[in-house]
Design a protein around this motif. Structure first.
Motif, mmCIF file in Angstrom:
data_model
loop_
_atom_site.group_PDB
_atom_site.id
_atom_site.type_symbol
_atom_site.label_atom_id
_atom_site.label_comp_id
_atom_site.label_asym_id
_atom_site.label_seq_id
_atom_site.Cartn_x
_atom_site.Cartn_y
_atom_site.Cartn_z
ATOM 1 N N GLN A 464 -4.066 8.645 -1.127
ATOM 2 C CA GLN A 464 -4.668 7.683 0.204
ATOM 3 C C GLN A 464 -3.733 6.336 -1.254
ATOM 4 N N ARG A 485 -6.266 2.459 12.685
ATOM 5 C CA ARG A 485 -5.772 4.235 12.420
ATOM 6 C C ARG A 485 -5.743 4.803 10.565
ATOM 7 N N ASP A 488 -9.247 2.959 9.140
ATOM 8 C CA ASP A 488 -10.366 3.979 9.440
ATOM 9 C C ASP A 488 -10.805 5.347 8.936
ATOM 10 N N LYS A 489 -9.087 5.910 8.390
ATOM 11 C CA LYS A 489 -8.636 7.139 8.145
ATOM 12 C C LYS A 489 -9.409 6.951 6.709
ATOM 13 N N LEU A 491 -11.790 4.560 4.883
ATOM 14 C CA LEU A 491 -13.243 3.920 5.312
ATOM 15 C C LEU A 491 -14.105 5.639 5.363
ATOM 16 N N SER A 492 -12.780 6.702 5.931
ATOM 17 C CA SER A 492 -13.700 7.554 6.189
ATOM 18 C C SER A 492 -14.468 8.412 4.857
ATOM 19 N N GLN A 493 -13.166 8.144 3.627
ATOM 20 C CA GLN A 493 -13.409 8.823 2.833
ATOM 21 C C GLN A 493 -14.328 7.897 1.807
ATOM 22 N N GLN A 496 -12.786 1.253 1.147
ATOM 23 C CA GLN A 496 -12.779 0.190 1.949
ATOM 24 C C GLN A 496 -11.973 -0.816 1.794
#
Length: 516
Positions: A464, A485, A488-489, A491-493, A496
């Motif tokens: 990360q 991109r 968003d990746k 954020l999915s983890q 934020q």
């Protein structure tokens, strides 16, 4: 690096040359632990923590000894110990009374980002002769009596051992006061039978119902307690020797405390100096007024950290620390809500630039940085190109601990990063990114030296961190699609990212938080 410090004793800036570079020695007067430490107490702790860190950087961690005492000999403390623990030995009773406030002090200064001192002696442990033979108050007082620098007088409240200020030729040199202008200024006041108005208490007899220690002076046992000043003379000598490198404290301690420390120590030991350099931080007021309980602006470190008393909210320790360091240590500070808000904005800006580089900052010498300059043929004269050089930031610290200028340089580098080092004459985008990346790593070292750890409390994974770093590179190349991109990746983890602009400068500010 050369270190030049303002010496109160000589009223000039001097190049610091330690007595022994393998054991640099510093003493700073610590708190009296009858109550929680107030925000004014925090300033010397923070200022001399930075100096301690700098000395460790220059001479090595194992070659600096920092002593900061705890004063637990005080009439209020003694009386409370007798009242609450009448069946315990005095030292043990005092320990019970002061343990809570001493522990809270340690927690408070840790929250402010301060390292613990090498040694933290308690005054109660140095009143009477010790089994290990280290310096103690009673023996120092007897030495002064033996050398005719002190005398025993009998007043209305019993016997007192007083220091004779006329016995020292240069008494008053630190405060630059004439002898006739001196006042006793002691916490334990001697009112009667003094030879001179400025004579101060070394030992005061306790009444039958007052706590005290049994000390022998000129063959007589005088049950009593020590004066304020003799405490630091004993504790500093115990761990730093008769003459040491640096003595620090607040400006309010120059007279009478430090003046009288010098008199006691030099006259007892027969030395010319107690410390080679004396350093004093400036006064602190709150919202334009002297801090006072009667005015209602008296605030403790604990209250600032854990309650909403000041400004209707709690304040993080790093914000309080920066609020102290934004002013040169010898100048007065007006501690205010607006100052804290400014410090918090600055901390946020710093964190947005450097937080993902923790664990990636070199601890070694700066030869690699210099080698990089030579290989890249960068121009040292261009200030912007010095941002990768750790020494560029350290130079102001070498001039009377000018922390404010270090912060200003850090701010300038943050601005340069945010604007992509415009005008830095870097030949390619790749070089510009590499340059920016290394500057961030240098800033991590700078902030760490100033005592700031800007990491989020919850750590990201190395992957990360790498993604955040990659995203910064895409921003530098204006590849916003790839930057989005990665956002968003993450954020999915549950990570934020927050991008915003500083309201004053328009610079990009990026932070992250873990979403639950």
């Amino acid at each position: 690096m050369d270190l030049r410090l303002h010496n109160t004793l000589t009223r000039s800036k001097e190049t610091f040359e330690p007595i022994d570079a393998k054991n640099v020695r510093m003493y700073v007067c610590g708190p009296t632990v009858y109550d929680y430490a107030h925000i004014g107490n925090a300033r010397p702790v923070i200022v001399f923590d930075v100096l301690y860190r700098l000395l460790r950087h220059i001479y090595g961690e194992k070659h600096v000894t920092y002593v900061r005492n705890i004063t637990d000999v005080d009439d209020k403390i003694n009386a409370r110990a007798l009242r609450d623990f009448p069946d315990l030995p005095l030292n043990e009773a005092i320990r019970n009374v002061t343990e809570k406030t001493a522990n809270q002090f340690h927690k408070d200064v840790e929250a402010l980002g301060c390292l613990p001192p090498t040694i933290e002696p308690r005054a109660t442990e140095f009143v009477l002769p010790r089994a290990d033979g280290k310096s103690d108050m009673a023996t120092l007082i007897q030495n002064l009596l033996d050398k005719n620098h002190a005398y025993i007088a009998t007043g209305g409240e019993g016997r007192e051992v007083l220091f004779d200020v006329t016995s020292m030729d240069n008494y008053g040199a630190l405060s630059n006061r004439k002898l006739e202008d001196q006042q006793a200024g002691a916490r334990i006041e001697a009112k009667d039978h003094k030879k001179n108005a400025g004579d101060f208490v070394l030992w005061k007899e306790s009444s039958a119902n007052e706590p005290g220690w049994d000390a022998t002076f000129n063959g007589e046992i005088i049950h009593g307690r020590p004066g304020w000043h003799i405490e630091c003379s004993a504790m500093s000598a115990a761990y730093l020797g008769e003459t040491f490198d640096i003595h620090g404290g607040g400006l309010d301690l120059i007279f009478p405390h430090h003046e009288n420390e010098i008199a006691q120590s030099c006259c007892a030991h027969g030395t010319q100096k107690m410390a080679n350099i004396w350093m004093h931080n400036g006064y602190l007021q709150v919202e334009g007024k002297k801090m006072s309980k009667s005015v209602g602006n008296f605030v403790t470190i604990h209250e600032l950290l854990h309650t909403e008393k000041f400004g209707g909210r709690k304040w993080p320790g790093e914000v309080l620390r920066l609020a102290m360091l934004m002013t040169h240590y010898r100048e007065p500070i007006d501690f205010s809500i607006s100052r804290l808000v400014e410090a918090e904005k600055t901390i946020t800006k710093w964190r947005s630039v450097v937080e993902c580089f923790y664990g990636d900052a070199p601890d070694g010498a700066d030869e690699d940085v210099i080698k990089y300059y030579r290989n890249k043929d960068l121009n040292f004269k261009d200030t912007r190109k010095e941002y990768r050089n750790f020494q560029f930031f350290l130079r102001p610290l070498g001039e009377d601990l000018d922390i404010r200028s270090v912060i200003a340089r850090a701010q300038a580098s943050i601005t340069a990063i945010s604007t992509g080092f415009q005008g830095a004459d870097l030949p390619t985008k790749n070089d510009k990114y590499e340059y920016t990346h290394d500057t961030r790593r240098t800033l991590v070292r700078v902030f760490s030296l100033l005592g700031f750890d800007l990491r989020q409390k919850e750590e990201l994974t190395s992957e990360q961190h790498a993604l955040i770093t990659e995203r910064l590179a895409f921003f530098a190349d204006k590849n916003f699609a790839e930057a989005d991109r990665i956002r968003d990746k993450l954020l999915s983890q549950g990570i934020q990212l927050k991008d915003s602009k500083d309201s004053e400068t328009g610079e990009r500010v990026t932070t992250w938080e873990i979403k639950r």
